[in-house]
Design a protein around this motif. Structure first.
Motif, short mmCIF file in Angstrom:
data_model
loop_
_atom_site.label_atom_id
_atom_site.label_comp_id
_atom_site.label_asym_id
_atom_site.label_seq_id
_atom_site.Cartn_x
_atom_site.Cartn_y
_atom_site.Cartn_z
N LYS A 121 0.81 -1.21 0.00
CA LYS A 121 0.00 0.00 0.00
C LYS A 121 0.85 1.27 0.00
O LYS A 121 0.42 2.32 -0.48
CB LYS A 121 -0.93 0.01 1.22
N ALA A 126 0.39 1.39 -5.97
CA ALA A 126 -0.42 0.47 -5.18
C ALA A 126 -1.71 0.08 -5.88
O ALA A 126 -2.15 -1.07 -5.84
CB ALA A 126 -0.72 1.07 -3.81
N GLU A 130 -4.79 -0.10 -2.29
CA GLU A 130 -5.17 0.97 -1.36
C GLU A 130 -6.48 0.65 -0.64
O GLU A 130 -6.76 1.21 0.41
CB GLU A 130 -5.29 2.29 -2.12
#
Length: 562
Positions: A121, A126, A130
């Protein structure tokens, strides 16, 4: 000074007299393999073997064998063999599986997966990570159950399990996971902390799982008398430092496993992943790589009277004499030029046989379709009925006893590979350690199947065992999902222009009650008039498609391009 050859009586006396070394060791004796192993990263190792325990084989004093040849007959106590935990006869598939894949092991995987997901993350790319929410033990067991179902319902890619194409969709997967959630768990799947792992260990990424399962394999089941060791190849065509090429195997390229199996049940007793010079074995001087593999895997079972069956990569007079010293018999095919092997006649006709012995050690050359060399310390120097009849002469076919012993007992690893090939849950992945993890899960399920069969006495198909296991995993761990709210619309059914169709009211939901509505498909996708988002309370049940009563219901079922 010339060395004299030892007699048959001296070999027998040395075998049964623990105070007399079996033979003097020559430090100049060559290894059976050209490779050298560097013992590293081994948590449980053998005590260094004194060199005088590894016998030289240059002067065994081979003689022609006759009916007076006496093979080893070590006493084996079978009363302690079998499943060790006391389980009731009503034990379930789920209970057997949890003997290996425990809550503690899954808890470790969940912890490392959540940690790695948080690392993902933090990266700039990402993406969907997320939205990551930490997984739990219950959810991960559901994840394993989903992967097991995928092994039976085969599709080309993971996303196809959530397809809305009515011709090959499988709605059951939507009740377990959303597509994004399943793929997120698969992406974040991890087994060790990257910051604390030993980077010198080539198997560090999978080490906690491998160590835990191999320990469980040995604790849960004690093998019966006959054991066999063979190689297995897990398909892997990606880049990997210890990838192997074995042309005789079905996959040819992959990760090589050394597997120790119980012959009677097929239970996988132990396994070692070959990583080259860093393989998890201790090199024993004089035995070479192949002999060291055998002795390391047999360490818990030496001195107990077991009989081992191997192929020609492992077998050698040096190894068999070493095992004989430790009250372990052995039988296997052997390479003709292996160090210490006797000289045989060069040319032999079909079914001709020549046998030579040095004490209990028996070497046989038998010409079938080609020359076959067998080495044994547990077989008699005799011919036996193979149970087959020659098609031309009508006579019973005779084979050396050692060949019949080998054919009867050497095949447990191949049967394990064959059984797994039908229902294995391994899938193509970018990370080699994930594929090994799913292969280890297959091994655990295979052993759980053996345990269940031994305890209950029930003989069921391996696939039926897996189906029962999946049901029980979901019963214990799965929490029903909420109905999806913004899913993709299903594609048109090919039967929408055929058969009989009648409008029905859209089933009510708990949230909307009597006001339940769905978007009309024709209004939303029409090519004949302006598109609009129009709600309707009618739908076609066979097509599972919401439609306005007039005119969309008629257009959808009569026009190819509505």
């Amino acid at each position: 000074m010339a060395r004299r050859g030892i007699t048959v009586e001296e070999v027998v006396n040395m075998m049964f007299d623990d105070e007399v070394p079996i033979l003097d060791f020559s430090s100049e004796s060559e290894s059976d393999s050209d490779d050298d192993l560097i013992p590293q990263l081994v948590e449980e190792v053998l005590v260094p073997i004194p060199q005088d325990e590894v016998p030289p084989v240059n002067e065994l004093g081979w003689q022609f064998a006759n009916s007076d040849h006496r093979p080893c007959d070590f006493v084996f106590e079978a009363s302690g063999s079998g499943v060790q935990p006391e389980l009731p006869s009503t034990v379930t598939e789920y209970d057997c599986f949890k003997l290996f894949i425990s809550d503690e092991l899954v808890g470790h995987v969940v912890e490392e997966t959540n940690t790695f997901a948080e690392e993902l993350k933090q990266r700039s790319e990402a993406g969907k990570m997320e939205r990551w929410v930490g997984t739990t033990v219950a959810e991960f067991f559901t994840f394993i159950a989903t992967v097991l179902i995928m092994a039976v319902v085969r599709k080309k890619s993971l996303k196809e399990y959530w397809t809305t194409n009515c011709m090959y969709q499988t709605p059951f997967f939507k009740t377990l996971f959303s597509q994004d959630r399943f793929l997120l768990i698969m992406r974040a799947l991890h087994f060790i902390n990257n910051t604390t792992m030993n980077r010198l260990d080539p198997l560090a990424k999978i080490r906690p799982i491998l160590s835990s399962l191999t320990l469980k394999f040995r604790e849960v089941f004690v093998p019966f008398k006959n054991l066999c060791i063979d190689e297995s190849l897990l398909l892997w065509k990606g880049r990997l430092a210890f990838r192997q090429y074995i042309p005789s195997k079905r996959h040819r390229f992959g990760i090589k496993f050394f597997i120790l199996c119980d012959v009677l049940t097929g239970y996988v007793q132990d396994l070692v992943i070959y990583t080259g010079s860093t393989t998890d074995i201790v090199n024993i001087d004089g035995l070479g790589v192949s002999g060291s593999v055998v002795v390391n895997m047999l360490k818990p079972y030496l001195e107990k009277g077991h009989a081992l069956f191997t192929d020609n990569w492992y077998s050698s007079p040096t190894l068999f004499l070493y095992l004989m010293k430790h009250r372990t018999g052995a039988c296997g095919t052997v390479r003709a030029k292996r160090k210490g092997m006797p000289e045989f006649r060069k040319k032999m006709k079909k079914d001709e046989v020549e046998m030579k012995c040095a004490g209990p050690l028996l070497a046989v050359k038998w010409h079938d379709k080609r020359d076959v060399h067998v080495l044994s310390t547990i077989s008699s120097a005799s011919m036996a009925d193979s149970g087959k009849v020659d098609f031309n002469t009508g006579e019973h076919k005779m084979k050396p006893s050692c060949v019949l012993d080998y054919n009867k007992n050497m095949g447990a690893v191949d049967r394990f590979d064959m059984r797994n090939s039908f229902v294995e849950c391994t899938r193509k992945t970018m990370k080699w350690y994930k594929k090994i993890f799913f292969h280890l899960v297959d091994c655990a399920i295979h052993n759980a199947y053996i345990v269940h069969q031994q305890v209950t006495g029930q003989v069921i198909r391996p696939q039926a065992f897996r189906e029962n296991l999946v049901r029980q995993l979901l019963e214990h761990h799965h929490t029903p999902r909420n109905a999806p709210t913004g899913s993709r619309p299903s594609l048109d059914t090919p039967l929408r222009l055929k058969a009989r169709h009648f409008p029905s009211e859209v089933p009510q939901t708990a949230a909307q009650g009597n006001s339940t509505r769905r978007h009309c498909r024709v209004c939303l996708h029409s090519s004949r008039r302006p598109r609009q988002r129009k709600l309707t309370r009618f739908f076609c049940a066979p097509c599972d498609t919401a439609l306005c009563a007039v005119p969309c219901f008629e257009e959808f079922h009569t026009l190819k391009n509505y």
